[in-house]
Design a protein around this motif. Structure first.
Motif, PDB file in Angstrom:
ATOM      1  N   HIS A  38      15.893 -15.397  -9.057  1.00  0.00           N
ATOM      2  CA  HIS A  38      15.547 -15.684  -7.673  1.00  0.00           C
ATOM      3  C   HIS A  38      14.429 -14.750  -7.222  1.00  0.00           C
ATOM      4  CE1 HIS A  38      19.509 -17.464  -8.077  1.00  0.00           C
ATOM      5  NE2 HIS A  38      19.364 -18.070  -6.905  1.00  0.00           N
ATOM      6  N   ILE A  39      13.636 -15.223  -6.273  1.00  0.00           N
ATOM      7  CA  ILE A  39      12.657 -14.357  -5.619  1.00  0.00           C
ATOM      8  C   ILE A  39      13.240 -13.974  -4.266  1.00  0.00           C
ATOM      9  CG2 ILE A  39      10.292 -14.122  -4.786  1.00  0.00           C
ATOM     10  CD1 ILE A  39       9.473 -16.361  -6.622  1.00  0.00           C
ATOM     11  N   PRO A  40      13.525 -12.700  -4.021  1.00  0.00           N
ATOM     12  CA  PRO A  40      14.100 -12.325  -2.725  1.00  0.00           C
ATOM     13  C   PRO A  40      13.065 -12.454  -1.619  1.00  0.00           C
ATOM     14  CG  PRO A  40      13.527 -10.372  -3.951  1.00  0.00           C
ATOM     15  CD  PRO A  40      13.259 -11.530  -4.868  1.00  0.00           C
ATOM     16  N   ASN A  41      13.534 -12.546  -0.407  1.00  0.00           N
ATOM     17  CA  ASN A  41      12.629 -12.643   0.726  1.00  0.00           C
ATOM     18  C   ASN A  41      12.177 -11.242   1.116  1.00  0.00           C
ATOM     19  OD1 ASN A  41      11.131 -13.867   2.706  1.00  0.00           O
ATOM     20  ND2 ASN A  41      12.773 -13.788   4.223  1.00  0.00           N
ATOM     21  N   LEU A  42      11.167 -10.759   0.416  1.00  0.00           N
ATOM     22  CA  LEU A  42      10.685  -9.405   0.610  1.00  0.00           C
ATOM     23  C   LEU A  42       9.983  -9.262   1.961  1.00  0.00           C
ATOM     24  CD1 LEU A  42       9.094  -8.883  -2.939  1.00  0.00           C
ATOM     25  CD2 LEU A  42      11.373  -8.171  -2.178  1.00  0.00           C
ATOM     26  N   SER A  43      10.111  -8.108   2.550  1.00  0.00           N
ATOM     27  CA  SER A  43       9.379  -7.791   3.788  1.00  0.00           C
ATOM     28  C   SER A  43       7.988  -7.320   3.390  1.00  0.00           C
ATOM     29  CB  SER A  43      10.121  -6.722   4.589  1.00  0.00           C
ATOM     30  OG  SER A  43      11.403  -7.169   4.958  1.00  0.00           O
ATOM     31  N   LEU A  44       7.155  -8.274   3.089  1.00  0.00           N
ATOM     32  CA  LEU A  44       5.860  -7.962   2.501  1.00  0.00           C
ATOM     33  C   LEU A  44       4.755  -8.555   3.352  1.00  0.00           C
ATOM     34  CD1 LEU A  44       4.483  -6.699  -0.014  1.00  0.00           C
ATOM     35  CD2 LEU A  44       4.629  -8.943  -1.094  1.00  0.00           C
ATOM     36  N   GLU A  45       3.806  -7.725   3.719  1.00  0.00           N
ATOM     37  CA  GLU A  45       2.627  -8.178   4.444  1.00  0.00           C
ATOM     38  C   GLU A  45       1.405  -7.904   3.569  1.00  0.00           C
ATOM     39  OE1 GLU A  45       2.409  -9.820   7.231  1.00  0.00           O
ATOM     40  OE2 GLU A  45       4.574  -9.773   7.648  1.00  0.00           O
TER      41      GLU A  45
END
Length: 845
Positions: free
Chosen positions: A400-407
């Protein structure tokens, strides 16, 4: 151009009146449609020409020393230049000088000129060199993109009268033959750019004496020979001074020699040649190396830590599309910090290379098709906020690809296609410009889609997954989309109205889902559509009128295998650019309209469709489609050759209109399994480009026109199950078909049917029925006709274009994907699909 901010000075002196008048005279000679020279004015408040756009003056003398006229729409200029005798910098790029045969004489009247830029000026190739004085001040000369040839007087002038040039740019011309020795006379040269010409052979031995040479750039020529000889011919003071050596995209052979003879080398480009062998680990001794491009060669063997031992300055590494195997210890920490990593089609796996985690400056990462079969677990570091481009496609990456807090610092391109990723699609992936996650196992509804608002997203490919539910109704958040592909999933319900918010969309592929209901009227707002695939759904209703009037640029329309009904949509005749039309397997009735000859793209064998998509990075040209198999041959030239109409398996009545015979560009025509009546028009022989003709299972009567024998390209023919009568015509191509092409026409006779015609004594003895030429091979009746199989093959092409159209937008993506596709799987798949059209008709299961 930001004209007011380019070459504008803050002088302490006003400009010289004579030079101001010269500039005003220049303006008279210009066609300045865009107002670039609005500041050039004789009015009282604008008299200081040193403050005019594109002008720079000397603070000491007030003389004009720089002049930039770098814009188009100019007429030939008068000889005003000598009045600007203090000019040091002159840029007239894109000025049309094709009729100015004395341009060099005029330029040489500028005694202080050091930098001259004449890119894309249509310079005349031939002029009288003996009338041109020698220039000792000129240091930088740009004559690129002028279609200059080896017979041009420019070379004679350079080699004999101007040897002071330090930087010489002759890129994008038409020089051919061996590289002239004359360049070696230019002892001051530090930068020589000969890219994109047609030079052959190798580097002249005399180049070894160019002791100031810093950059030698020769990519995209026809250079050939052994790389060792190239290096040997530079051995001398040139090899000591060269910092940049670019030989990309040539035909150079041999192995990679020891680079020790180039101690100053910072950049080496050998990309796309014919090099082979192993790479010696003494490469790691090139401590000044910053950029290394060795990809697209036939290197093999292992790459170890020793290859990089002293490459502390390395920033760009490209070893892509080789057979190199990376053999690093799991705890290796490289001595470099890479910005660009291109290692696709190398052997990096099966685990994620941990050394990549140390590369904190990486903005470009391509490790596609690199044998990685690892899980993303504990590898989320791969998603860096600095990324501009990431490609990890065609591996076996799972999880799975986690929902990263990535900007992201700026919206990147991300390609994770053809892996085994599953679960839900995280929202941060929608904050990009191009996203391809096709051919995975994603199954959760795309819930996060509507939590994102990204007008920069231009390409979204979610095809070939297991996505469930209704398609989200929030497409107004993605108004910048050019390509949307959600084909081959499990979506159901109606097509959301918000699709109509995609005003710039050009490619829409919703095929092979379970969409129901009528087409949303909001689709008429998508006036730039060129490709529409809605096949294999459960859509119903009549084909709306606006589909013909609101999409004038439509090239491909696939509505196959739905529940559309009503009369044949005559409004489709307005689609002048339509090239592929598939309405098969619906419930369409009525007759084929006579206006069908208005489909002008089908009236010529030459494609007129042009670009399907002109994107910000590259072009999506329908003629660029990589491969297409037909008749057992590789029709890789272009999609423009595939022109098809498939109306099979409907309820169409009436005769075949004569007007359809004007569509002489047709490759495939399938009208089978309808209710067509009357005779086959005698003009059918006009369709000389036809390779597939299926008129089976109708109610056609009369004889088979003898003109059909004129279609020499015909490879598939099915006229079975009609009421045709008389003798079967013969011809070189017709004689290759067997009896199944004509079966179940009781009143037909003659070869190849067993029924003889009156007065016939022998069967045609000259028949050669090879399996590769038999259009229809057996006699079983079935729902699936050969024409159907050809339509399946066309469907494959359209599916390919829809799914992988994304990849054609970016040249690096093309390299990363199509080389893999061509060499591994999809070409085999295409072969299988098309070869199905050679099989016998089979019963529907």
């Amino acid at each position: 151009m930001l004209w007011d901010r380019v070459l504008t000075a803050e002088p302490t002196l006003s400009c010289i009146e004579q030079e101001r008048q010269a500039l005003l005279k220049i303006k008279e000679d210009l066609i300045d449609d865009y107002g670039h020279l609005y500041s050039w004015s004789a009015e009282e408040g604008s008299k200081d020409c040193c403050k005019w756009g594109g002008v720079r003056c000397s603070n000491q003398t007030g003389h004009i020393i720089m002049l930039n006229l770098n814009f188009s729409n100019l007429e030939p200029l008068r000889e005003w230049l000598p009045q600007l005798s203090s000019l040091r910098y002159l840029d007239m790029s894109s000025v049309n000088l094709s009729k100015v045969n004395n341009w060099l004489q005029v330029v040489n009247k500028l005694p202080y000129l050091t930098s001259l830029h004449l890119e894309s000026c249509n310079l005349p190739s031939i002029f009288s060199v003996w009338l041109v004085n020698s220039s000792t001040s000129l240091h930088s000369l740009d004559l690129s993109d002028n279609s200059l040839t080896s017979s041009s007087s420019v070379l004679q002038w350079l080699f004999n009268f101007n040897t002071s040039v330090v930087k010489l740019d002759l890129r994008f011309n038409q020089f051919h033959g061996l590289i002239p020795d004359g360049f070696s006379k230019m002892k001051s040269l530090t930068h020589l750019f000969l890219d994109y010409n047609e030079f052959e052979g190798g580097i002249p031995k005399t180049f070894s004496g160019l002791c100031n040479l810093n950059t030698l750039s020769l990519p995209v020529n026809n250079l050939n020979g052994q790389l060792l000889e190239f290096f040997h011919n530079l051995t001398g003071c040139a090899s000591q001074s060269i910092e940049v050596l670019n030989l990309d995209w040539n035909q150079i052979m041999g192995s990679l020699p020891d680079l020790a003879t180039f101690p100053s080398l910072r950049e080496l480009g050998l990309h796309h040649n014919h090099l082979n062998g192993t790479i010696l680990d003494n490469l790691g001794k090139q401590s000044r190396l910053e950029r290394l491009y060795l990809g697209h060669n036939s290197f093999e063997g292992f790459i170890s830590e020793a290859h990089f031992s002293e490459l502390t300055k390395l920033k760009y590494l490209d070893l892509s599309n080789t057979s190199l195997v990376f053999n690093f210890s799991s705890d290796w920490v490289p001595p470099f910090q890479l910005e660009k990593i291109a290692l696709w089609s190398c052997q990096l796996g099966p685990q994620f290379p941990k050394w990549l985690q140390t590369q904190k400056n990486c903005i470009w990462l391509d490790i596609s098709n690199s044998g990685i079969s690892d899980s993303l677990f504990n590898s989320y570091w791969i998603f860096s906020p600095r990324l501009v481009y990431m490609n990890m496609s065609h591996n076996q990456i799972s999880g799975h690809i986690p929902n990263l807090s990535l900007e992201f610092s700026s919206p990147p391109t991300i390609d994770l296609s053809s892996n085994k990723l599953e679960g839900e699609i995280p929202s941060f992936l929608f904050k990009v410009t191009h996203l391809d996650i096709s051919n995975n196992l994603f199954s959760e509804p795309a819930l996060f889609l509507c939590t994102t608002n990204n007008r920069n997203l231009s390409i979204l490919d979610l095809s070939n997954n297991q996505l469930l539910g209704e398609l989200p109704n929030c497409w107004m958040h993605f108004e910048g989309l050019k390509i949307l592909n959600v084909a081959n999933n499990c979506f159901h319900g109606k097509i959301p109205n918000s699709i109509g918010s995609l005003l710039g969309i050009e490619i829409l592929d919703l095929g092979n889902n379970s969409f129901t209901g009528e087409l949303p009227s909001s689709l008429k707002n998508c006036t730039k559509l060129k490709f529409v695939n809605l096949r294999d759904n459960k859509l119903s209703g009549q084909i709306p009128m606006w589909l013909g009037s609101s999409h004038p640029d439509l090239v491909v329309l696939f509505l196959r295998s739905n529940h559309f009904f009503g009369s044949f949509p005559s409004h489709l005749c307005h689609l002048k650019h339509l090239q592929l039309l598939d309405l098969a397997l619906n419930h369409i009735s009525g007759s084929i309209p006579k206006c069908i000859n208005s489909l002008t793209a089908l009236t010529s064998p030459i494609s007129t469709t042009g670009h399907l998509y002109k994107g910000p990075l590259d072009f999506f040209h329908c003629d660029d489609l990589a491969f297409w198999l037909w008749k057992g041959r590789d029709l890789s030239s272009n999609l423009g050759q595939i022109k098809s109409i498939d109306l099979s398996s409907n309820k169409i009545t009436g005769p075949i209109p004569r007007e359809i015979m004007e569509l002489v560009g047709l490759i495939s025509l399938n009208l089978s399994r309808n209710l067509l009546t009357r005779r086959i028009t005698t003009e059918i022989g006009a369709l000389r480009s036809l390779e597939v003709l299926d008129l089976s299972e109708n109610q056609l009567s009369g004889g088979i026109p003898s003109s059909i024998a004129l279609i020499n390209s015909l490879n598939f023919l099915d006229l079975s199950n009609n009421n045709l009568s008389g003798i079967i015509p013969t011809g070189p191509q017709l004689n290759t078909f067997n009896a199944t092409a004509y079966e179940d026409n009781p009143n037909l006779c003659g070869f190849p049917l067993p029924k003889k015609c009156p007065g016939e004594t022998n069967q045609n003895p000259a028949v050669n029925r090879g399996g590769d030429h038999a259009g229809i091979q057996e006699t079983e009746d079935g729902f699936i006709t050969p024409g159907f199989y050809v339509s399946v093959a066309l469907g494959f092409v359209i599916g390919f274009l829809g799914v992988f159209g994304t990849l054609l937008l970016n040249r690096s993506w093309q390299f990363s994907h199509f080389n893999f596709l061509n060499n591994v799987k999809d070409k085999q798949d295409a072969t299988v699909v098309v070869n199905m059209a050679r099989l016998r008709r089979q019963h529907q299961t």
